[in-house]
Design a protein around this motif. Structure first.
Motif, mmCIF file in Angstrom:
data_model
loop_
_atom_site.group_PDB
_atom_site.id
_atom_site.type_symbol
_atom_site.label_atom_id
_atom_site.label_comp_id
_atom_site.label_asym_id
_atom_site.label_seq_id
_atom_site.Cartn_x
_atom_site.Cartn_y
_atom_site.Cartn_z
ATOM 1 N N THR A 1 33.012 37.938 44.971
ATOM 2 C CA THR A 1 34.367 38.483 44.858
ATOM 3 C C THR A 1 34.938 38.242 43.466
ATOM 4 O O THR A 1 35.593 39.120 42.895
ATOM 5 C CB THR A 1 35.301 37.876 45.922
ATOM 6 O OG1 THR A 1 35.322 36.449 45.782
ATOM 7 C CG2 THR A 1 34.832 38.231 47.316
ATOM 8 N N SER A 2 34.686 37.065 42.921
ATOM 9 C CA SER A 2 35.148 36.782 41.551
ATOM 10 C C SER A 2 34.419 37.658 40.544
ATOM 11 O O SER A 2 35.014 38.149 39.578
ATOM 12 C CB SER A 2 34.932 35.302 41.222
ATOM 13 O OG SER A 2 35.708 34.477 42.070
ATOM 14 N N THR B 1 42.544 36.279 42.378
ATOM 15 C CA THR B 1 42.713 36.515 43.806
ATOM 16 C C THR B 1 42.095 37.858 44.148
ATOM 17 O O THR B 1 42.412 38.869 43.513
ATOM 18 C CB THR B 1 44.203 36.538 44.210
ATOM 19 O OG1 THR B 1 44.821 35.303 43.826
ATOM 20 C CG2 THR B 1 44.358 36.741 45.709
ATOM 21 N N LEU B 2 41.188 37.855 45.098
ATOM 22 C CA LEU B 2 40.712 39.099 45.693
ATOM 23 C C LEU B 2 40.689 38.903 47.197
ATOM 24 O O LEU B 2 40.068 37.954 47.689
ATOM 25 C CB LEU B 2 39.315 39.502 45.200
ATOM 26 C CG LEU B 2 38.806 40.823 45.801
ATOM 27 C CD1 LEU B 2 38.086 41.684 44.767
ATOM 28 C CD2 LEU B 2 37.877 40.583 46.991
ATOM 29 N N TYR C 1 42.964 43.019 44.253
ATOM 30 C CA TYR C 1 42.748 41.851 43.393
ATOM 31 C C TYR C 1 43.929 41.647 42.447
ATOM 32 O O TYR C 1 44.710 42.563 42.164
ATOM 33 C CB TYR C 1 41.466 42.016 42.569
ATOM 34 C CG TYR C 1 41.613 42.974 41.406
ATOM 35 C CD1 TYR C 1 41.993 42.512 40.138
ATOM 36 C CD2 TYR C 1 41.398 44.338 41.566
ATOM 37 C CE1 TYR C 1 42.164 43.390 39.075
ATOM 38 C CE2 TYR C 1 41.560 45.218 40.515
ATOM 39 C CZ TYR C 1 41.949 44.752 39.268
ATOM 40 O OH TYR C 1 42.127 45.619 38.222
ATOM 41 N N THR D 1 35.865 41.184 40.696
ATOM 42 C CA THR D 1 37.201 41.234 40.102
ATOM 43 C C THR D 1 37.133 41.240 38.577
ATOM 44 O O THR D 1 37.744 42.090 37.907
ATOM 45 C CB THR D 1 38.033 40.029 40.583
ATOM 46 O OG1 THR D 1 38.158 40.085 42.002
ATOM 47 C CG2 THR D 1 39.414 40.026 39.954
ATOM 48 N N ASN E 1 38.041 32.249 43.415
ATOM 49 C CA ASN E 1 38.930 33.143 44.154
ATOM 50 C C ASN E 1 39.791 32.324 45.108
ATOM 51 O O ASN E 1 39.280 31.704 46.043
ATOM 52 C CB ASN E 1 38.079 34.167 44.930
ATOM 53 C CG ASN E 1 38.933 35.183 45.681
ATOM 54 O OD1 ASN E 1 40.153 35.186 45.597
ATOM 55 N ND2 ASN E 1 38.278 36.063 46.423
ATOM 56 N N THR F 1 41.975 33.272 47.335
ATOM 57 C CA THR F 1 42.472 33.946 48.529
ATOM 58 C C THR F 1 42.388 33.028 49.741
ATOM 59 O O THR F 1 41.536 32.140 49.808
ATOM 60 C CB THR F 1 41.680 35.247 48.806
ATOM 61 O OG1 THR F 1 42.334 35.968 49.861
ATOM 62 C CG2 THR F 1 40.253 34.959 49.223
#
Length: 347
Positions: free
Chosen positions: A255-256, A203-204, A229, A259, A59, A61
């Motif tokens: 997070t990945s 991306t999240l 995301y 997503t 991720n 971000t």
């Protein structure tokens, strides 16, 4: 299932208050998701457990230095502001402390007036809509005046802002770091690529809901927070190629995972897409995208420990956490890491 089923005893001294000097020197617990076998290693040795043809999804971000300290212009009262979400140009949803001092029309000054904010609306639980005024570029002003919004369980001041940022952070927007990625260095990523392990990004933008405790007794009654995301065409194609060629998709961080599994649920497979996800992954969930994951050690009774229990089994995860406590692993954002996969070579 009951939230209490995901509780465990965690001595407070195991909560890491600061990052290690070297990112990749963190310890790594390898948990076999099939049989619960545990191996102790160092994060820098993660190359031993990945093989050519595997794909790491990270991720990218970037955490905003979203905590601001200012004063109310009318009274000089100290005010703390935490940026949550940009609603339009220069207008942000924020959390304000003490919120009772800030009403519609109140003005807050930061950095001797370098940045000002006018309250344009009030929301529940300390929420305020603020319109910012400044000269130049907002994010440059924020970099100068803002602090990293560290989680509430970290009491020490962070000496270097970039240590709460992954080395590959790129897309601004998070209120918290995707902490599983904090262990990677540029050198380690290069070594993985040289060994034939592919690396791609999603991306999240992580919200503060990550730290919100589960306040219900039954996990099925919990309302998950939503986060934005994006999945690129390049990442979509990399996942498809990896699966076609018999490689494994290893997500870096919850997070990945959230997503990729959102896309797999919504499209039948991971597709180029963007939007809001409030997916809640807990035991019984059928994974459609990932084969394994890298993660940190999480809070008792949190949605994050429920997620990894869905992948590796509740009993095996709690047994691994008991072992981690016994072996004095460091917990939470600046703590050690866990790799969950089938270590015997399958999926």
């Amino acid at each position: 299932m009951k939230v209490e089923d995901f509780n465990f005893n965690l001595p407070e001294e195991l909560i890491a208050q600061a990052p290690l000097k070297e990112r990749a020197e963190s310890r790594l617990m390898v948990l076999d998701k099939k049989d619960g076998a545990i191996t102790h290693a160092s994060f820098k040795d993660i190359t031993r457990y990945l093989k050519p043809g595997d794909l790491l999804v990270l991720n990218d971000t970037k955490v905003l230095p979203a905590r601001l300290h200012g004063v109310k212009e009318e009274t000089g009262a100290n005010i703390e502001v935490l940026l949550l979400k940009q609603e339009e140009t220069d207008v942000w949803e924020t959390l304000v402390k003490p919120a009772k001092r800030i009403k519609e029309g109140s003005i807050i000054s930061f950095g001797d007036g370098k940045l000002k904010a006018v309250c344009t609306g009030e929301k529940e639980q300390g929420g305020r809509m603020l319109r910012f005024q400044y000269e130049g570029i907002f994010y440059e002003v924020l970099e100068e005046l803002g602090e990293m919004p560290l989680p509430p369980y970290i009491k020490e001041q962070l000496e270097e802002k970039e240590r709460y940022q992954t080395v590959y952070a790129k897309e601004r927007g998070s209120a918290a770091a995707p902490t599983a990625g904090l262990h990677f260095t540029d050198a380690l990523l290069s070594e993985l690529k040289e060994r034939g392990i592919r690396i791609e990004f999603i991306t999240l933008h992580v919200g503060l809901g990550t730290f919100r405790p589960v306040s219900v007794d039954s996990i099925e009654d919990h309302d998950m927070h939503a986060e934005f995301y994006t999945i690129s065409k390049q990442t979509e194609e990399a996942i498809q190629e990896t699966k076609q060629q018999g490689g494994r998709v290893i997500a870096v961080g919850t997070t990945s995972v959230r997503t990729l599994e959102t896309a797999a649920r919504d499209h039948g497979t991971v597709k180029e897409s963007s939007g809001w996800t409030d997916i809640f992954i807990y035991p019984g969930f059928q994974f459609g995208a990932i084969d394994g994951m890298i993660t940190n050690f999480h809070l008792p009774k949190s949605t994050l420990i429920m997620l990894i229990s869905a992948l590796a089994g509740q009993k095996q995860v709690l047994a691994a956490y008991e072992e981690a406590v016994k072996e004095q692993y460091r917990f939470f954002s600046f703590g050690d890491a866990m790799l969950i996969m089938d270590t015997k070579g399958g999926k």
